[in-house]
Design a protein around this motif. Structure first.
Motif, short mmCIF file in Angstrom:
data_model
loop_
_atom_site.label_atom_id
_atom_site.label_comp_id
_atom_site.label_asym_id
_atom_site.label_seq_id
_atom_site.Cartn_x
_atom_site.Cartn_y
_atom_site.Cartn_z
N GLU A 22 0.83 -1.21 0.00
CA GLU A 22 0.00 0.00 0.00
C GLU A 22 0.86 1.25 0.00
OE1 GLU A 22 -2.51 -0.76 3.38
OE2 GLU A 22 -3.91 -1.96 2.18
N ALA A 87 -5.03 3.70 0.08
CA ALA A 87 -4.75 2.70 -0.94
C ALA A 87 -5.11 1.32 -0.42
CB ALA A 87 -3.27 2.73 -1.33
N THR A 88 -5.45 0.46 -1.35
CA THR A 88 -5.68 -0.95 -1.04
C THR A 88 -5.15 -1.77 -2.21
OG1 THR A 88 -7.30 -2.58 -0.28
CG2 THR A 88 -8.02 -1.07 -2.01
N ALA A 94 -4.29 -2.51 -7.74
CA ALA A 94 -4.40 -1.69 -6.53
C ALA A 94 -5.30 -0.50 -6.84
CB ALA A 94 -3.03 -1.22 -6.07
N SER A 96 -6.28 3.56 -5.34
CA SER A 96 -5.98 4.66 -4.43
C SER A 96 -7.07 5.71 -4.57
CB SER A 96 -4.60 5.26 -4.71
OG SER A 96 -4.49 5.72 -6.04
#
Length: 171
Positions: A22, A87-88, A94, A96
């Motif tokens: 992250e 974020a993940t 991913a 954000s």
């Protein structure tokens, strides 16, 4: 007891690894906003995934796909501030988020999201960037969808949208 201790250690290591991923996404997001603030189209493109985004491709005929040089031409992103970043990470993808504050926006803000794809070197490349106005008592009359090619600005026309959606009147 030993099994619980080993499981706790493994969980702690997994959380640390997720946190590092992250942080890497947030660093990529920060680099994107540095390039936008610097009004540097070439730097924005270098941060992007080499693939066209399907949603941007589908929406381009409904709006106009402007290249990054055109998007940045009038310094609209100069002085842009970003806050409330998050974020993940989900595997090789991913996401954000953040709030954008344009320098000349007189308190206006934009909600932004980015989708990132992991590259072969393990870094993160921007696959898609979205913005929508996010200001009290403002109606979202337009939004952006962007990828490596630039941005499509989608503007609402005609009647108001459904309740609770962009176009239904001031928030």
């Amino acid at each position: 007891e030993e099994a619980k201790s080993a499981a706790d250690a493994a969980l702690g290591l997994a959380r640390q690894q997720v946190g590092q991923l992250e942080e890497a996404v947030l660093a990529a997001q920060a680099a994107l906003y540095d390039a936008l603030r610097d009004v540097d189209a070439a730097a924005v493109r270098r941060l992007c995934s080499p693939e066209d985004d399907d949603e941007v491709s589908a929406l381009a005929p409904l709006g106009r796909l402007d290249g990054w040089e055109t998007v940045l031409k009038y310094d609209a992103t100069a002085g842009l501030r970003l806050s409330s970043q998050d974020a993940t990470v989900a595997g090789e993808t991913a996401f954000s988020t953040g709030l954008e504050f344009p320098a000349g926006g007189k308190g206006a803000s934009l909600l932004c999201t980015q989708r990132w794809a992991r590259d072969q070197a393990g870094g993160w490349r921007l696959a898609q960037h979205r913005t929508i106005p996010y200001t009290a008592l403002a109606d979202a009359a337009a939004c952006l969808r962007c990828d490596r090619r630039g941005c499509v600005a989608l503007q609402r026309t005609g009647a108001a949208g459904p309740a609770g959606m962009p176009g239904d009147g001031p928030a």
